[in-house]
Design a protein around this motif. Structure first.
Motif, PDB file in Angstrom:
ATOM      1  N   VAL A 111       0.910  -1.230  -0.001  1.00 36.57           N
ATOM      2  CA  VAL A 111       0.022   0.007  -0.097  1.00 36.57           C
ATOM      3  C   VAL A 111       0.973   1.288   0.065  1.00 36.57           C
ATOM      4  O   VAL A 111       0.596   2.421  -0.582  1.00 36.57           O
ATOM      5  N   VAL A 112       2.087   1.328   0.916  1.00 36.65           N
ATOM      6  CA  VAL A 112       2.787   2.470   0.964  1.00 36.65           C
ATOM      7  C   VAL A 112       3.560   2.573  -0.324  1.00 36.65           C
ATOM      8  O   VAL A 112       3.711   3.817  -0.872  1.00 36.65           O
ATOM      9  N   SER A 113       4.180   1.423  -0.984  1.00 33.93           N
ATOM     10  CA  SER A 113       5.058   1.778  -2.064  1.00 33.93           C
ATOM     11  C   SER A 113       4.054   1.973  -3.358  1.00 33.93           C
ATOM     12  O   SER A 113       4.435   3.132  -4.141  1.00 33.93           O
ATOM     13  N   ASN A 114       2.943   1.582  -3.296  1.00 40.23           N
ATOM     14  CA  ASN A 114       2.126   2.193  -4.766  1.00 40.23           C
ATOM     15  C   ASN A 114       1.505   3.446  -4.214  1.00 40.23           C
ATOM     16  O   ASN A 114       1.415   4.079  -5.472  1.00 40.23           O
ATOM     17  N   ALA A 115       1.243   4.019  -3.066  1.00 41.29           N
ATOM     18  CA  ALA A 115       0.826   5.059  -3.057  1.00 41.29           C
ATOM     19  C   ALA A 115       2.051   6.125  -3.345  1.00 41.29           C
ATOM     20  O   ALA A 115       1.694   7.031  -4.072  1.00 41.29           O
ATOM     21  N   ILE A 116       3.312   5.743  -3.417  1.00 45.51           N
ATOM     22  CA  ILE A 116       4.217   6.578  -3.845  1.00 45.51           C
ATOM     23  C   ILE A 116       4.287   6.731  -5.266  1.00 45.51           C
ATOM     24  O   ILE A 116       4.372   7.711  -5.867  1.00 45.51           O
ATOM     25  N   SER A 117       4.061   5.514  -5.937  1.00 45.08           N
ATOM     26  CA  SER A 117       4.035   5.477  -7.162  1.00 45.08           C
ATOM     27  C   SER A 117       2.871   6.330  -7.781  1.00 45.08           C
ATOM     28  O   SER A 117       2.989   7.110  -8.968  1.00 45.08           O
ATOM     29  N   ALA A 152      -7.285  -5.180  -2.210  1.00 47.93           N
ATOM     30  CA  ALA A 152      -7.452  -6.396  -2.822  1.00 47.93           C
ATOM     31  C   ALA A 152      -6.499  -7.217  -3.684  1.00 47.93           C
ATOM     32  O   ALA A 152      -6.426  -8.365  -3.821  1.00 47.93           O
ATOM     33  N   LEU A 153      -5.936  -6.443  -4.564  1.00 50.27           N
ATOM     34  CA  LEU A 153      -5.032  -7.227  -5.411  1.00 50.27           C
ATOM     35  C   LEU A 153      -3.834  -7.636  -4.761  1.00 50.27           C
ATOM     36  O   LEU A 153      -3.200  -8.695  -5.117  1.00 50.27           O
ATOM     37  N   THR A 154      -3.398  -6.810  -3.611  1.00 46.58           N
ATOM     38  CA  THR A 154      -2.245  -7.377  -2.844  1.00 46.58           C
ATOM     39  C   THR A 154      -2.625  -8.686  -2.251  1.00 46.58           C
ATOM     40  O   THR A 154      -1.512  -9.450  -2.003  1.00 46.58           O
ATOM     41  N   TRP A 155      -3.752  -9.079  -1.705  1.00 46.48           N
ATOM     42  CA  TRP A 155      -3.889 -10.373  -1.150  1.00 46.48           C
ATOM     43  C   TRP A 155      -4.065 -11.093  -2.286  1.00 46.48           C
ATOM     44  O   TRP A 155      -3.770 -12.536  -2.053  1.00 46.48           O
ATOM     45  N   VAL A 156      -4.400 -10.899  -3.489  1.00 46.91           N
ATOM     46  CA  VAL A 156      -4.353 -11.764  -4.602  1.00 46.91           C
ATOM     47  C   VAL A 156      -2.617 -12.012  -4.672  1.00 46.91           C
ATOM     48  O   VAL A 156      -2.278 -13.192  -4.980  1.00 46.91           O
ATOM     49  N   ALA A 157      -2.022 -11.131  -4.718  1.00 45.70           N
ATOM     50  CA  ALA A 157      -0.654 -11.417  -4.882  1.00 45.70           C
ATOM     51  C   ALA A 157       0.057 -12.408  -3.910  1.00 45.70           C
ATOM     52  O   ALA A 157       0.879 -13.192  -4.092  1.00 45.70           O
ATOM     53  N   MET A 158      -0.432 -12.285  -2.492  1.00 45.47           N
ATOM     54  CA  MET A 158      -0.187 -13.108  -1.501  1.00 45.47           C
ATOM     55  C   MET A 158      -0.487 -14.661  -1.817  1.00 45.47           C
ATOM     56  O   MET A 158       0.661 -15.711  -1.649  1.00 45.47           O
ATOM     57  N   ILE A 159      -1.678 -15.072  -2.353  1.00 44.55           N
ATOM     58  CA  ILE A 159      -1.972 -16.262  -2.972  1.00 44.55           C
ATOM     59  C   ILE A 159      -0.813 -16.706  -3.893  1.00 44.55           C
ATOM     60  O   ILE A 159      -0.204 -17.846  -3.800  1.00 44.55           O
TER      61      ILE A 159
END
Length: 253
Positions: A111-117, A152-159
């Motif tokens: 969330v933090v790194s994407n916020a920077i982007s 939502a997408l990050t938890w998909v990335a966790m899988i």
């Protein structure tokens, strides 16, 4: 979330953030591709596309932000996979820490790194002519939707990170997500698309999210799109979280 879990998550977040700051090329790489798309569509294709607006940069911005987030979360899956392979998780589990905090550390780092982007891309958009009449509440709504989409997408990335057998497999899942905005209202109105493509574009999550953010930027009513967007994001988040936690507990059992 108990204070114990929150404290452990904060420690894991700090660890992951330090890894990101030591490798800023990941954030740079994530921002370059969306900016390249924005330049391409604005200055190469923009003159031939009829989007019904005089400021095509404004029209592009919501979709570009979603592409940036979809691209960024691939690194989250990659970092998680590396942690799983390095054996660091076994060391964490030998300590008196909440097991879920390990995953939450990666998620919040995303969330933090994407916020920077996102901030960088909006800054470039302003240079290219992006303008908005959105007030404070509208901006807060945009931030909330982007944060929910990222979660939502990050938890998909966790899988993907937990299930992958190679680093490429941990990050490759994001490629379809990056290109999903191209079959949506992100770059052209869905009404210009052939029947089957139009039907898909109008009933996939990116279109409702893009339409909602675009309406908020223009201080226009979002209508049903905002509820559809929130429903998609919340639904994906809940399902992905459940599957990720199940996969995680199986790996560490």
């Amino acid at each position: 979330m108990s204070s114990h879990v929150m404290s452990n998550t904060n420690v894991m977040l700090g660890r992951s953030i330090r890894h990101v700051t030591r490798s800023m090329d990941t954030i740079i790489t994530v921002t370059i591709m969306p900016i390249a798309f924005m330049l391409l569509f604005r200055y190469v294709f923009g003159g031939a596309i009829q989007a019904g607006t005089d400021n095509y940069t404004n029209y592009l911005m919501p979709g570009i932000l979603l592409i940036a987030i979809a691209s960024g979360i691939s690194y989250t899956g990659f970092r998680l996979f590396n942690d799983m392979q390095s054996g660091i998780f076994e060391r964490f589990h030998s300590m008196p820490i909440a097991r879920s905090s390990v995953l939450w550390g990666h998620v919040l780092t995303s969330v933090v790194s994407n916020a920077i982007s996102v901030v960088v891309i909006i800054g470039v958009g302003l240079i290219m002519g992006f303008r908005t009449s959105a007030g404070v509440l509208a901006w807060l709504a945009v931030v909330g939707i982007l944060a929910l989409f990222t979660l939502a997408l990050t938890w998909v990335a966790m899988i993907a990170g937990l299930a992958a057998s190679s680093p490429d497999g941990a990050s490759a899942f994001s490629y379809p997500l990056v290109f999903l905005p191209f079959i949506s209202s992100a770059f052209v109105p869905t009404g210009t698309m052939p029947g089957p493509v139009k039907a898909f574009a109008e009933h996939q999550p990116v279109t409702s999210i893009v339409n909602t953010i675009r309406a908020l930027f223009e201080q226009q009513p979002a209508g049903n799109d905002i509820w559809i967007a929130l429903g998609w994001c919340a639904g994906i988040l809940v399902v992905a979280y459940a599957f990720a936690m199940r996969a995680y507990h199986r790996r560490i059992a």
